[in-house]
Design an enzyme around this catalytic site. Structure first.
Site, PDB file in Angstrom:
ATOM      1  N   ASN A  70      27.154 136.910 -44.930  1.00 29.86           N
ATOM      2  CA  ASN A  70      26.742 137.813 -43.851  1.00 29.86           C
ATOM      3  C   ASN A  70      26.896 139.295 -44.169  1.00 29.86           C
ATOM      4  O   ASN A  70      26.793 140.141 -43.280  1.00 29.86           O
ATOM      5  CB  ASN A  70      27.534 137.467 -42.587  1.00 29.86           C
ATOM      6  CG  ASN A  70      27.071 136.166 -41.976  1.00 29.86           C
ATOM      7  OD1 ASN A  70      25.889 135.819 -42.090  1.00 29.86           O
ATOM      8  ND2 ASN A  70      27.976 135.425 -41.360  1.00 29.86           N
ATOM      9  N   ASN A  93      28.511 130.880 -39.958  1.00 31.02           N
ATOM     10  CA  ASN A  93      28.958 131.378 -38.664  1.00 31.02           C
ATOM     11  C   ASN A  93      27.850 131.756 -37.678  1.00 31.02           C
ATOM     12  O   ASN A  93      27.914 132.818 -37.035  1.00 31.02           O
ATOM     13  CB  ASN A  93      29.931 132.549 -38.857  1.00 31.02           C
ATOM     14  CG  ASN A  93      31.282 132.017 -39.291  1.00 31.02           C
ATOM     15  OD1 ASN A  93      31.712 130.975 -38.798  1.00 31.02           O
ATOM     16  ND2 ASN A  93      31.930 132.689 -40.223  1.00 31.02           N
ATOM     17  N   SER A 206      37.473 132.068 -47.873  1.00 32.67           N
ATOM     18  CA  SER A 206      36.495 132.443 -46.843  1.00 32.67           C
ATOM     19  C   SER A 206      35.455 131.340 -46.677  1.00 32.67           C
ATOM     20  O   SER A 206      35.321 130.449 -47.526  1.00 32.67           O
ATOM     21  CB  SER A 206      35.798 133.740 -47.246  1.00 32.67           C
ATOM     22  OG  SER A 206      34.929 133.463 -48.325  1.00 32.67           O
ATOM     23  N   THR A 207      34.680 131.443 -45.596  1.00 33.49           N
ATOM     24  CA  THR A 207      33.607 130.466 -45.353  1.00 33.49           C
ATOM     25  C   THR A 207      32.667 130.408 -46.560  1.00 33.49           C
ATOM     26  O   THR A 207      32.199 129.340 -46.945  1.00 33.49           O
ATOM     27  CB  THR A 207      32.816 130.868 -44.085  1.00 33.49           C
ATOM     28  OG1 THR A 207      33.724 130.923 -42.989  1.00 33.49           O
ATOM     29  CG2 THR A 207      31.722 129.866 -43.776  1.00 33.49           C
ATOM     30  N   GLY A 208      32.408 131.569 -47.166  1.00 33.89           N
ATOM     31  CA  GLY A 208      31.506 131.600 -48.323  1.00 33.89           C
ATOM     32  C   GLY A 208      32.010 130.723 -49.465  1.00 33.89           C
ATOM     33  O   GLY A 208      31.223 130.023 -50.119  1.00 33.89           O
ATOM     34  N   HIS A 256      41.521 136.540 -45.618  1.00 35.35           N
ATOM     35  CA  HIS A 256      40.824 136.175 -46.848  1.00 35.35           C
ATOM     36  C   HIS A 256      41.036 137.246 -47.901  1.00 35.35           C
ATOM     37  O   HIS A 256      41.418 138.358 -47.600  1.00 35.35           O
ATOM     38  CB  HIS A 256      39.316 136.097 -46.614  1.00 35.35           C
ATOM     39  CG  HIS A 256      38.914 135.266 -45.444  1.00 35.35           C
ATOM     40  ND1 HIS A 256      39.279 133.966 -45.312  1.00 35.35           N
ATOM     41  CD2 HIS A 256      38.152 135.558 -44.363  1.00 35.35           C
ATOM     42  CE1 HIS A 256      38.757 133.481 -44.203  1.00 35.35           C
ATOM     43  NE2 HIS A 256      38.087 134.436 -43.597  1.00 35.35           N
TER      44      HIS A 256
HETATM   45  O1  CDP Z   1      34.309 133.072 -41.693  1.00 33.05           O
HETATM   46  P1  CDP Z   1      34.355 134.309 -42.551  1.00 33.05           P
HETATM   47  O2  CDP Z   1      35.182 135.411 -41.968  1.00 33.05           O
HETATM   48  O3  CDP Z   1      34.785 133.941 -43.937  1.00 33.05           O
HETATM   49  O4  CDP Z   1      32.844 134.794 -42.731  1.00 33.05           O
HETATM   50  P2  CDP Z   1      31.718 135.798 -42.185  1.00 33.05           P
HETATM   51  O5  CDP Z   1      32.236 137.151 -41.906  1.00 33.05           O
HETATM   52  O6  CDP Z   1      30.922 135.139 -41.113  1.00 33.05           O
HETATM   53  O7  CDP Z   1      30.773 135.886 -43.498  1.00 33.05           O
HETATM   54  C1  CDP Z   1      30.326 134.738 -44.161  1.00 33.05           C
HETATM   55  C2  CDP Z   1      30.632 134.867 -45.641  1.00 33.05           C
HETATM   56  O8  CDP Z   1      29.847 135.939 -46.204  1.00 33.05           O
HETATM   57  C3  CDP Z   1      32.073 135.237 -45.957  1.00 33.05           C
HETATM   58  O9  CDP Z   1      32.910 134.112 -45.941  1.00 33.05           O
HETATM   59  C4  CDP Z   1      31.949 135.881 -47.329  1.00 33.05           C
HETATM   60  O10 CDP Z   1      31.859 134.896 -48.340  1.00 33.05           O
HETATM   61  C5  CDP Z   1      30.591 136.602 -47.223  1.00 33.05           C
HETATM   62  N1  CDP Z   1      30.753 138.024 -46.836  1.00 33.05           N
HETATM   63  C6  CDP Z   1      30.848 138.986 -47.854  1.00 33.05           C
HETATM   64  O11 CDP Z   1      30.864 138.638 -49.044  1.00 33.05           O
HETATM   65  N2  CDP Z   1      30.952 140.316 -47.516  1.00 33.05           N
HETATM   66  C7  CDP Z   1      30.954 140.717 -46.227  1.00 33.05           C
HETATM   67  N3  CDP Z   1      31.026 142.019 -45.938  1.00 33.05           N
HETATM   68  C8  CDP Z   1      30.902 139.741 -45.200  1.00 33.05           C
HETATM   69  C9  CDP Z   1      30.791 138.409 -45.537  1.00 33.05           C
END
Ligand code: CDP
Length: 282
Positions: A70, A93, A206-208, A256
């Site tokens: 994201n 998400n 992280s989710t990624g 994370h």
């Molecule tokens: O659940 P989580 O907080 O891990 O995820 P999210 O903010 O919904 O974003 C989904 C995934 O995108 C993250 O787990 C990261 O792998 C990646 N991401 C990123 O690389 N850089 C960002 N600024 C935001 C998200």
């Protein structure tokens, strides 16, 4: 990577809990406790209805997959068409897609949804308005008959949001295939990634990272988009945390370690185990 990951994680058995060894009323332990909250999650009658009989990815295999993170790097990327051309598209998400199709595409075969997304992206749920409810319903309808993956058993403060998701899906007879990863998956994934050279510290992957791990078991070629956890792009222009919305959230270093994860993905990119896209697509 597939051989390594399959030693720990099997998409047929570890992707979701199944009805076979659960019953209504059963209490399941969350993976992470929260102070002053019960560490037990109750399997209600409605929740039980959404638990699948088996993995929705059983015997599925894909040639090309896109895992769409994201990051704000996706804004003005024009990557939509390229993402949609992949055989299997995974998104994290329940992100907003409408209005961003040119940059992120619209196809979604697998969508994750942390329970907290209900309050983060769809209003403060306790004071919810009809508009919040309608937006959530509308967005869940967009999942269609594809897979919705809800980590309901990760952290103890998501229970009320899991109830909301369950209620919306059942009340409106939404046709999606639901999956609920078992508690303990975070530690399993940490173990996988502690292989020398792939070490990821931080509290939770992280989710990624969860999605890449899954993709490595079912996809021959993996493309990552929207994985760029930095506040500026390579030309020094400011980036939002997420490509959608107006939230100015900063990277949560407590939960994370996305920058360390990014460096691991760069290594995997150099070794040919993934294609990490961080430029525009035209
Ligand atoms: O659940 P989580 O907080 O891990 O995820 P999210 O903010 O919904 O974003 C989904 C995934 O995108 C993250 O787990 C990261 O792998 C990646 N991401 C990123 O690389 N850089 C960002 N600024 C935001 C998200």
């Amino acid at each position: 990577m597939r051989q390594h990951i399959l030693k720990f994680f099997n998409p047929e058995t570890n992707l979701t809990i199944t009805k076979s060894n659960l019953h209504i009323g059963q209490l399941l332990k969350y993976e992470f406790r929260v102070r002053n909250k019960s560490n037990l999650f109750k399997v209600t009658k409605d929740f039980f209805k959404l638990i699948p009989n088996g993995s929705p990815l059983k015997e599925r295999h894909f040639s090309t997959c896109a895992v769409v993170g994201n990051s704000g790097i996706l804004r003005n990327s024009s990557c939509g068409q390229e993402i949609d051309s992949m055989d299997f598209v995974m998104r994290c998400n329940l992100p907003q897609i409408e209005g961003y199709e040119k940059d992120v595409g619209s196809k979604a075969n697998f969508t994750t949804m942390n329970p907290s997304v209900v309050s983060h992206n769809f209003g403060q749920w306790r004071n919810k308005t009809k508009d919040d409810y309608d937006r959530l319903l509308r967005r869940l309808k967009q999942v269609g008959d594809q897979i919705l993956y809800v980590p309901a058993l990760t952290i103890a403060f998501g229970e009320e949001y899991v109830r909301v998701i369950t209620q919306v899906v059942l009340q409106h007879k939404l046709p999606m295939k639901t999956a609920f990863p078992p508690a303990g998956l975070n530690n399993l994934i940490k173990k996988i990634w502690t292989n020398p050279g792939l070490k990821i510290s931080g509290l939770r992957p992280s989710t990624g990272v969860h999605m890449y791990t899954l993709a490595a078991t079912i996809c021959d070629q993996i493309h990552l988009y929207g994985f760029y956890p930095f506040t500026k792009d390579k030309r020094g222009r400011a980036l939002r945390y997420h490509y959608y919305g107006t939230m100015e959230k900063q990277i949560d270093k407590e939960a994370h370690n996305m920058q360390e994860e990014f460096r691991v993905f760069q290594q995997l990119h150099r070794r040919g185990a993934v294609v990490l896209h961080s430029e525009t697509c035209n």
